[in-house]
Design a protein around this motif. Sequence first.
Motif, short mmCIF file in Angstrom:
data_model
loop_
_atom_site.label_atom_id
_atom_site.label_comp_id
_atom_site.label_asym_id
_atom_site.label_seq_id
_atom_site.Cartn_x
_atom_site.Cartn_y
_atom_site.Cartn_z
N PRO A 39 -1.71 4.35 3.62
CA PRO A 39 -2.76 4.26 4.64
C PRO A 39 -2.30 3.37 5.78
CG PRO A 39 -3.32 2.95 2.71
CD PRO A 39 -2.08 3.69 2.36
N LEU A 40 -2.42 3.87 7.02
CA LEU A 40 -2.02 3.09 8.20
C LEU A 40 -3.18 2.23 8.71
CD1 LEU A 40 0.00 5.85 10.08
CD2 LEU A 40 0.85 4.12 8.48
N THR A 41 -4.37 2.81 8.67
CA THR A 41 -5.60 2.11 9.02
C THR A 41 -6.68 2.61 8.06
OG1 THR A 41 -6.48 3.76 10.56
CG2 THR A 41 -4.88 2.19 11.45
N PRO A 42 -7.87 2.03 8.08
CA PRO A 42 -8.93 2.56 7.20
C PRO A 42 -9.25 4.03 7.44
CG PRO A 42 -9.52 0.37 7.98
CD PRO A 42 -8.28 0.77 8.73
N LYS A 43 -8.90 4.57 8.61
CA LYS A 43 -9.23 5.96 8.92
C LYS A 43 -8.00 6.85 9.11
CE LYS A 43 -13.64 4.87 11.13
NZ LYS A 43 -14.48 5.04 12.35
N LEU A 44 -6.81 6.33 8.83
CA LEU A 44 -5.60 7.09 9.09
C LEU A 44 -4.62 6.90 7.94
CD1 LEU A 44 -4.56 8.85 11.46
CD2 LEU A 44 -3.36 6.82 12.31
N GLN A 45 -4.10 8.03 7.41
CA GLN A 45 -3.16 7.97 6.30
C GLN A 45 -1.96 8.87 6.59
OE1 GLN A 45 -4.54 7.73 2.24
NE2 GLN A 45 -3.07 9.29 1.58
N ASN B 270 0.80 -1.23 0.00
CA ASN B 270 0.00 0.00 0.00
C ASN B 270 0.83 1.28 0.00
OD1 ASN B 270 -2.53 -1.19 -0.13
ND2 ASN B 270 -2.60 -1.51 2.09
N ALA C 106 -6.58 12.04 9.41
CA ALA C 106 -7.48 11.17 10.17
C ALA C 106 -8.91 11.49 9.79
CB ALA C 106 -7.28 11.37 11.67
#
Length: 364
Positions: free
Chosen positions: A211-217, A149, A253
């Motif tokens: 992207p680190l999580t679905p809500k954090l990049q 990713n 976020a």
Amino acid sequence: DAKDPRLSYAYVDLADAKTRLRGRLGRQTRNSGGVLGRFDGLNLTYGLTQRIELEAVAGKPVFSTADGMDDARTFYGLSTKFGPIGDNLDLRVFVLQQDIEGLTDRSSVGGEVRYFGENTSVWGMFDYDTEFEELGSLFVQGSWRLPSNFTITGLVDRRQSPYLSLGNALIGQITDDFATLKTLFTEDEIYQLALDRSAITTTYTLGLSRPLTPKLQFGFNATRSRIEETPESGGVLSNPESTYSYYSMDLVASSLFTERDVTIFGLRYAESTTSNIYTLNIDSRFSIGRSWRLSPRLRVDYREITTDASEQWTYTPAIRLEYRWGRKVRFELMAGRQFSARESDTLDQDRESYYINAGYQLFF
């Protein structure tokens, strides 16, 4: 402004489905085929086959909408576009001649490439001036999507600034009329003055995001630019070499506080020959119902000014409110405050200001 009218675009488009001939006449903008932006003239395109287009262009450049077209300059050029090749690749080659008061202002040959693949995209162009025997510009920009990713973006931009042309010899002279300049200098001297006023500028940019999580990049960008020294000539003083570096890191976020909100935490560092700047930026955007948008933001800058060894802190809180009335009308209100404190061995200066902006947008 009725006292200072400006015309950005005014053209007519014509197209013939049978012959695949298209034309645009009037004030228009183009940034391919060697054309540098806005001009008054004619652009013709003919589809020779499904994958080959022939293009001809002629006109006069418009460097400022306030001043109108440049009567001293006229250009004409030809280009050929090949593609799509293999559904992903487009190529273009071009030649362009531009004259100024009976002399060659620009004489360019070049090419462009565009590639859009599933995980890779590249856009590049080069422009070589055969009259000056100098590279006018070289530009390559690309992005690569890696396995885990990660996305990497890069840019290399090497060009003459301002863009190489014989008319650059007017910079710093007592006249802005090229015909008059021809009476003050010989042709060889004018060519040398144009080269001396056209500094070589090189910019490199590298970006990385994931992207680190679905809500954090997470995103990181680095840029370095260098403008080479220009010599003293023709009564114009030399300009020293200058460099500029810029680094940024962002954390984006979503839905951090409420559903559908977005908050950007940013760190910046900029370094130039005159100062070093450290910046913290927080920018949030909240939806209130279907029509309202609220955006509080805060920016803090710390500046080290090398010219006088002073330091400056600047705080800028602000808030922006937007109301959407249907799909075609938006109202905006933005207010903020800026406070700065600058200190050195001989200086202690505080400044404070407030601002408020109101506006609307109509979409047709």
